[in-house]
Design an enzyme around this catalytic site. Structure first.
Site, PDB file in Angstrom:
ATOM      1  N   ARG A   1      66.097  57.232 -11.183  1.00  0.00           N
ATOM      2  CA  ARG A   1      65.782  58.632 -11.487  1.00  0.00           C
ATOM      3  C   ARG A   1      66.349  59.579 -10.439  1.00  0.00           C
ATOM      4  O   ARG A   1      66.678  60.705 -10.723  1.00  0.00           O
ATOM      5  CB  ARG A   1      64.263  58.821 -11.560  1.00  0.00           C
ATOM      6  CG  ARG A   1      63.664  58.367 -12.867  1.00  0.00           C
ATOM      7  CD  ARG A   1      62.325  58.997 -13.087  1.00  0.00           C
ATOM      8  NE  ARG A   1      62.368  60.415 -12.791  1.00  0.00           N
ATOM      9  CZ  ARG A   1      61.372  61.099 -12.223  1.00  0.00           C
ATOM     10  NH1 ARG A   1      60.276  60.463 -11.880  1.00  0.00           N
ATOM     11  NH2 ARG A   1      61.470  62.387 -11.984  1.00  0.00           N
TER      12      ARG A   1
ATOM     13  N   LYS B   1      68.740  66.095  -6.759  1.00  0.00           N
ATOM     14  CA  LYS B   1      67.972  65.776  -7.975  1.00  0.00           C
ATOM     15  C   LYS B   1      67.009  66.914  -8.285  1.00  0.00           C
ATOM     16  O   LYS B   1      66.715  67.209  -9.442  1.00  0.00           O
ATOM     17  CB  LYS B   1      67.174  64.491  -7.774  1.00  0.00           C
ATOM     18  CG  LYS B   1      66.054  64.301  -8.798  1.00  0.00           C
ATOM     19  CD  LYS B   1      65.149  63.164  -8.473  1.00  0.00           C
ATOM     20  CE  LYS B   1      63.756  63.467  -8.076  1.00  0.00           C
ATOM     21  NZ  LYS B   1      62.902  64.315  -8.849  1.00  0.00           N
ATOM     22  N   ASN B   2      66.513  67.621  -7.243  1.00  0.00           N
ATOM     23  CA  ASN B   2      65.498  68.656  -7.486  1.00  0.00           C
ATOM     24  C   ASN B   2      66.075  70.049  -7.676  1.00  0.00           C
ATOM     25  O   ASN B   2      65.354  71.039  -7.694  1.00  0.00           O
ATOM     26  CB  ASN B   2      64.447  68.631  -6.371  1.00  0.00           C
ATOM     27  CG  ASN B   2      63.644  67.345  -6.430  1.00  0.00           C
ATOM     28  OD1 ASN B   2      63.698  66.626  -7.438  1.00  0.00           O
ATOM     29  ND2 ASN B   2      62.932  67.041  -5.371  1.00  0.00           N
TER      30      ASN B   2
ATOM     31  N   ARG C   1      49.195  66.237 -10.983  1.00  0.00           N
ATOM     32  CA  ARG C   1      50.390  67.019 -11.364  1.00  0.00           C
ATOM     33  C   ARG C   1      50.139  67.889 -12.606  1.00  0.00           C
ATOM     34  O   ARG C   1      50.821  67.796 -13.623  1.00  0.00           O
ATOM     35  CB  ARG C   1      51.597  66.113 -11.539  1.00  0.00           C
ATOM     36  CG  ARG C   1      51.813  65.258 -10.307  1.00  0.00           C
ATOM     37  CD  ARG C   1      53.156  64.702 -10.156  1.00  0.00           C
ATOM     38  NE  ARG C   1      54.117  65.705  -9.705  1.00  0.00           N
ATOM     39  CZ  ARG C   1      55.419  65.421  -9.574  1.00  0.00           C
ATOM     40  NH1 ARG C   1      55.866  64.227  -9.881  1.00  0.00           N
ATOM     41  NH2 ARG C   1      56.266  66.352  -9.167  1.00  0.00           N
TER      42      ARG C   1
ATOM     43  N   CYS D   1      56.607  61.447 -11.172  1.00  0.00           N
ATOM     44  CA  CYS D   1      56.007  60.409 -10.332  1.00  0.00           C
ATOM     45  C   CYS D   1      54.483  60.544 -10.311  1.00  0.00           C
ATOM     46  O   CYS D   1      53.941  61.639 -10.260  1.00  0.00           O
ATOM     47  CB  CYS D   1      56.548  60.512  -8.914  1.00  0.00           C
ATOM     48  SG  CYS D   1      58.291  60.069  -8.855  1.00  0.00           S
TER      49      CYS D   1
ATOM     50  N   ASP E   1      58.531  64.788   0.341  1.00  0.00           N
ATOM     51  CA  ASP E   1      59.366  63.686  -0.168  1.00  0.00           C
ATOM     52  C   ASP E   1      59.993  62.875   0.956  1.00  0.00           C
ATOM     53  O   ASP E   1      60.529  61.795   0.716  1.00  0.00           O
ATOM     54  CB  ASP E   1      60.503  64.229  -1.048  1.00  0.00           C
ATOM     55  CG  ASP E   1      59.979  64.954  -2.265  1.00  0.00           C
ATOM     56  OD1 ASP E   1      60.778  65.584  -2.964  1.00  0.00           O
ATOM     57  OD2 ASP E   1      58.767  64.900  -2.490  1.00  0.00           O
TER      58      ASP E   1
HETATM   59  C1  EPZ Z   1      58.918  69.438  -7.010  1.00  0.00           C
HETATM   60  O1  EPZ Z   1      57.837  68.993  -7.808  1.00  0.00           O
HETATM   61  C2  EPZ Z   1      59.785  68.206  -6.774  1.00  0.00           C
HETATM   62  N1  EPZ Z   1      60.222  67.670  -8.057  1.00  0.00           N
HETATM   63  C3  EPZ Z   1      58.980  67.152  -6.018  1.00  0.00           C
HETATM   64  O2  EPZ Z   1      59.851  66.047  -5.748  1.00  0.00           O
HETATM   65  C4  EPZ Z   1      58.530  67.748  -4.691  1.00  0.00           C
HETATM   66  O3  EPZ Z   1      57.754  66.800  -3.998  1.00  0.00           O
HETATM   67  C5  EPZ Z   1      57.700  69.002  -4.968  1.00  0.00           C
HETATM   68  O4  EPZ Z   1      58.474  69.941  -5.743  1.00  0.00           O
HETATM   69  C6  EPZ Z   1      57.236  69.694  -3.690  1.00  0.00           C
HETATM   70  O5  EPZ Z   1      58.355  70.092  -2.946  1.00  0.00           O
HETATM   71  C7  EPZ Z   1      61.226  68.287  -8.722  1.00  0.00           C
HETATM   72  O6  EPZ Z   1      61.745  69.310  -8.290  1.00  0.00           O
HETATM   73  C8  EPZ Z   1      61.657  67.660 -10.010  1.00  0.00           C
HETATM   74  P1  EPZ Z   1      54.943  71.603  -6.940  1.00  0.00           P
HETATM   75  P2  EPZ Z   1      56.830  70.071  -8.475  1.00  0.00           P
HETATM   76  O7  EPZ Z   1      54.745  72.384  -8.184  1.00  0.00           O
HETATM   77  O8  EPZ Z   1      57.566  71.323  -8.795  1.00  0.00           O
HETATM   78  C9  EPZ Z   1      50.255  71.368  -7.526  1.00  0.00           C
HETATM   79  C10 EPZ Z   1      60.598  63.836  -5.809  1.00  0.00           C
HETATM   80  O9  EPZ Z   1      60.225  62.755  -5.320  1.00  0.00           O
HETATM   81  N2  EPZ Z   1      50.447  72.053  -8.821  1.00  0.00           N
HETATM   82  O10 EPZ Z   1      55.513  72.282  -5.731  1.00  0.00           O
HETATM   83  O11 EPZ Z   1      56.094  69.400  -9.562  1.00  0.00           O
HETATM   84  C11 EPZ Z   1      50.814  69.951  -7.548  1.00  0.00           C
HETATM   85  O12 EPZ Z   1      49.909  69.071  -8.160  1.00  0.00           O
HETATM   86  C12 EPZ Z   1      59.572  64.790  -6.380  1.00  0.00           C
HETATM   87  O13 EPZ Z   1      61.794  64.226  -5.862  1.00  0.00           O
HETATM   88  C13 EPZ Z   1      49.327  72.447  -9.551  1.00  0.00           C
HETATM   89  O14 EPZ Z   1      48.197  72.224  -9.133  1.00  0.00           O
HETATM   90  O15 EPZ Z   1      55.849  70.329  -7.241  1.00  0.00           O
HETATM   91  C14 EPZ Z   1      51.018  69.680  -6.080  1.00  0.00           C
HETATM   92  O16 EPZ Z   1      49.797  69.303  -5.486  1.00  0.00           O
HETATM   93  C15 EPZ Z   1      58.150  64.312  -6.166  1.00  0.00           C
HETATM   94  N3  EPZ Z   1      49.508  73.070 -10.742  1.00  0.00           N
HETATM   95  C16 EPZ Z   1      51.438  71.046  -5.527  1.00  0.00           C
HETATM   96  O17 EPZ Z   1      51.023  72.014  -6.489  1.00  0.00           O
HETATM   97  C17 EPZ Z   1      50.756  73.343 -11.234  1.00  0.00           C
HETATM   98  O18 EPZ Z   1      50.858  73.935 -12.333  1.00  0.00           O
HETATM   99  C18 EPZ Z   1      52.939  71.175  -5.327  1.00  0.00           C
HETATM  100  O19 EPZ Z   1      53.569  70.887  -6.562  1.00  0.00           O
HETATM  101  C19 EPZ Z   1      51.886  72.945 -10.485  1.00  0.00           C
HETATM  102  C20 EPZ Z   1      51.706  72.313  -9.276  1.00  0.00           C
END
Ligand code: EPZ
Length: 442
Positions: free
Chosen positions: A420, A23-24, A126, A121, A312
């Site tokens: 999803r 999915k990711n 986020r 989620c 996750d």
């Molecule tokens: C991806 O989310 C995945 N989703 C998430 O899976 C996964 O948990 C996450 O990566 C971490 O591996 C998809 O790929 C669709 P991040 P993403 O940017 O890209 C902060 C699931 O259950 N951040 O690595 O959104 C954020 O708040 C989902 O399949 C900022 O502050 O994750 C978090 O604390 C849940 N500003 C951290 O970074 C930003 O602009 C990591 O988020 C972007 C992120």
């Protein structure tokens, strides 16, 4: 009409499930098709809501998307790419986080992009500040970013940049990759995410003609090229779904063969799984997960970016830890608010206490900021069925696992959230012998 899933617990899950494309990765691969001068073919595509959302977003931007009804493979032809109307965009508000990744490709093709308000989620705030900073580095101009979405222009095109991410964000790294591959000149991004899904995206971009290297120090370098061709790519299997079924086998004292599960993407999970008393057998076609008998053992665990223990995987594992003999501690270092799902587990009889302190050694952004991002779990505690409403994708699957293991009957609402990220999960549950019924409620 809402749906309610009735689960009669106490039945060990036994049998086989098939896990398909991650999915990711899959929705991001679909977005990457916009960058090609010719059609792309994506294989091993699961039938999940995030794929439907991105299919619709591609279509409103003039991309033809055809699906092979037998294999599910997608063929995407970007030759008709055009600007979508704000009404069309708005219908996708709140659906997913993927639309923010359309920016780079649309800016390359059209010089502008209008992105709807994002979904995803509720496991923390986020924000998309990293994404917007990345786009500014390439020369994009953010006209407006707010509750009605984000509009972005690149009147002078996009130029390669030197970027340092404040955190190894998966999404922000994808933002860099999808923008840099056709930008003028070279891009270097430090502190990049290197999750398996990122490396799979790099593989398909390379097939398109991109020039990308990944350094041992998490520095990714991209030399921009004028044009890219379409790709033909088989998506890597979903390691998060594999880990979810593995946890289900442990909690229900069952035995599940997850066809398609790949050991190379699950090593940190498998290490932890064996540590708490689960067992597994790796074959070329997948992994058999089972409860070998005896007590489950507690442990101290910290989630982290790859190659650490994936955030996750934490929720399904928490359910197993409620059945371990002793006290376990989990420090969630990626998201500030990813333990909300434990309230329902406590209602079912689990002993879980949440703390705002960092209960672990990994430096974390949430210490002393009043985020309950550490959990102390005391087991074993018998679980009894309860009525639960699903809060998010992975927490929701954990509720299903807990209800399947609990004595008695549970009624689960908000079940559409599971669609999803878990393909045909009802069929899979019944194939594994779960006693479940889905009903409509007024
Ligand atoms: C991806 O989310 C995945 N989703 C998430 O899976 C996964 O948990 C996450 O990566 C971490 O591996 C998809 O790929 C669709 P991040 P993403 O940017 O890209 C902060 C699931 O259950 N951040 O690595 O959104 C954020 O708040 C989902 O399949 C900022 O502050 O994750 C978090 O604390 C849940 N500003 C951290 O970074 C930003 O602009 C990591 O988020 C972007 C992120």
């Amino acid at each position: 009409m809402a749906k309610v899933l009735t689960i009669h617990g106490g039945v060990p899950l036994k049998g086989k499930v098939t896990v398909r494309g991650a999915k990711n990765l899959v929705p991001k691969a679909m977005v990457a098709a916009l960058l090609g001068d010719s059609p792309s073919v994506l294989r091993n595509v699961p039938e999940i809501k995030d794929v439907a959302v991105v299919t619709s977003l591609l279509k409103i931007h003039g991309v033809t998307v055809s699906k092979d009804e037998v294999t599910g493979d997608l063929t995407m032809d970007p030759s008709g790419t055009k600007t979508a109307t704000s009404n069309e965009i708005d219908t996708h508000a709140g659906d997913s986080r993927i639309p923010i990744l359309f920016c780079g490709p649309l800016l390359h093709s059209l010089g502008e992009a209008l992105i709807p308000n994002l979904g995803g989620c509720k496991i923390g705030d986020r924000p998309i500040d990293f994404h917007l900073d990345v786009l500014r580095h390439f020369g994009a101009e953010i006209d407006k970013a707010g509750p009605l979405g984000t509009s972005i222009r690149a009147p002078h095109g996009l130029t390669g940049a030197k970027i340092s991410l404040p955190y190894p964000s998966v999404g922000a790294t994808e933002q860099v990759l999808l923008t840099a591959v056709r930008a003028k000149g070279t891009t270097e991004v430090e502190n990049a995410a290197i999750e398996p899904e990122i490396l799979d995206l790099i593989s398909l971009l390379q097939k398109m003609g991109a020039i990308i290297t990944v350094g041992r120090d998490r520095v990714i370098r991209i030399i921009g090229v004028e044009k890219l061709n379409g790709y033909n790519h088989k998506a890597l299997p979903d390691r998060n779904e594999s880990a979810s079924w593995a946890s289900a086998a442990l909690v229900t004292k069952g035995d599940i063969f997850v066809e398609g599960a790949a050991q190379r993407d699950l090593t940190a999970f498998l290490h932890t799984y064996r540590q708490i008393g689960g067992e597994f057998e790796v074959t070329d076609d997948g992994i058999r997960f089972f409860h070998p008998g005896g007590d489950l053992k507690p442990l101290i665990l910290e989630t982290d970016v790859h190659p650490g223990f994936m955030t996750d995987w934490q929720q399904p594992l928490v359910v197993a830890l409620t059945q371990a003999t002793g006290v376990s501690i989990i420090h969630e270092t990626v998201y500030e608010n990813r333990f909300g799902f434990t309230n329902a587990l406590v209602e079912m009889g689990a002993k879980v206490q949440l703390h705002s302190e960092c209960l672990g050694a990994i430096p974390c952004r949430f210490g002393q900021r009043n985020f309950q991002h550490s959990a102390v779990i005391t087991g074993p505690t018998p679980l009894t069925g309860a009525d639960v409403d699903i809060p998010d994708l992975r927490g929701g699957f954990s509720h299903l696992i807990a209800a399947l293991a609990a004595e008695g009957t549970s009624h689960v609402t908000g079940i559409e959230l599971i669609n999803r990220g878990y393909e045909k999960f009802m069929d899979k549950l019944t194939d594994l012998g779960a006693r479940v019924e889905m009903n409509e409620i007024a």
